[in-house]
Motif scaffolding. Structure first.
Motif, short mmCIF file in Angstrom:
data_model
loop_
_atom_site.label_atom_id
_atom_site.label_comp_id
_atom_site.label_asym_id
_atom_site.label_seq_id
_atom_site.Cartn_x
_atom_site.Cartn_y
_atom_site.Cartn_z
N VAL A 47 -2.67 -0.76 -34.49
CA VAL A 47 -1.25 -0.51 -34.23
C VAL A 47 -0.81 0.80 -34.89
CG1 VAL A 47 1.08 -1.34 -34.76
CG2 VAL A 47 -0.62 -2.92 -33.86
N VAL A 48 -1.20 1.00 -36.14
CA VAL A 48 -0.76 2.18 -36.87
C VAL A 48 -1.38 3.46 -36.29
CG1 VAL A 48 -0.88 3.33 -39.12
CG2 VAL A 48 -0.23 0.94 -38.98
N THR A 49 -2.59 3.38 -35.79
CA THR A 49 -3.24 4.58 -35.26
C THR A 49 -2.96 4.79 -33.78
OG1 THR A 49 -5.30 3.35 -34.88
CG2 THR A 49 -5.10 4.56 -36.95
N SER A 50 -2.16 3.93 -33.17
CA SER A 50 -1.82 4.13 -31.75
C SER A 50 -0.91 5.34 -31.63
CB SER A 50 -1.15 2.89 -31.18
OG SER A 50 0.12 2.70 -31.75
N GLY A 51 -0.82 5.89 -30.43
CA GLY A 51 -0.07 7.11 -30.19
C GLY A 51 1.39 7.06 -30.61
N PRO A 52 2.17 6.14 -30.06
CA PRO A 52 3.62 6.13 -30.38
C PRO A 52 3.90 5.87 -31.86
CG PRO A 52 3.17 4.78 -28.44
CD PRO A 52 1.85 5.19 -29.00
N VAL A 53 3.17 4.96 -32.46
CA VAL A 53 3.41 4.64 -33.87
C VAL A 53 2.99 5.81 -34.75
CG1 VAL A 53 2.82 3.08 -35.75
CG2 VAL A 53 3.21 2.17 -33.46
#
Length: 69
Positions: A47-53
């Protein structure tokens, strides 16, 4: 008197044994806890390394660094 002391000691030992029976986790519970913690860490990392986040976090840090004191 000896019987009273012996009965009291026996009651105390039984109480200690009863408490110790349920104190702590067994090995399988530790293993399941570790697996659950690792799975949660992997999901959180994704989640943290996803684009939007990642973009949102970068913007927050950038705004904090650009702030005037």
């Amino acid at each position: 008197m000896y019987q009273a002391v012996r009965a009291r000691l026996r009651a105390l030992v039984c109480k200690v044994r009863a408490v110790r029976r349920d104190a702590g986790m067994v090995t399988s519970e530790y293993a399941m806890g570790i697996v659950a913690a690792v799975a949660f860490a992997v999901v959180l990392y994704k989640v943290v390394t996803s684009g939007p986040v990642s973009t949102a976090l970068r913007n927050i840090v950038q705004q904090a660094l650009d702030g005037r004191m």
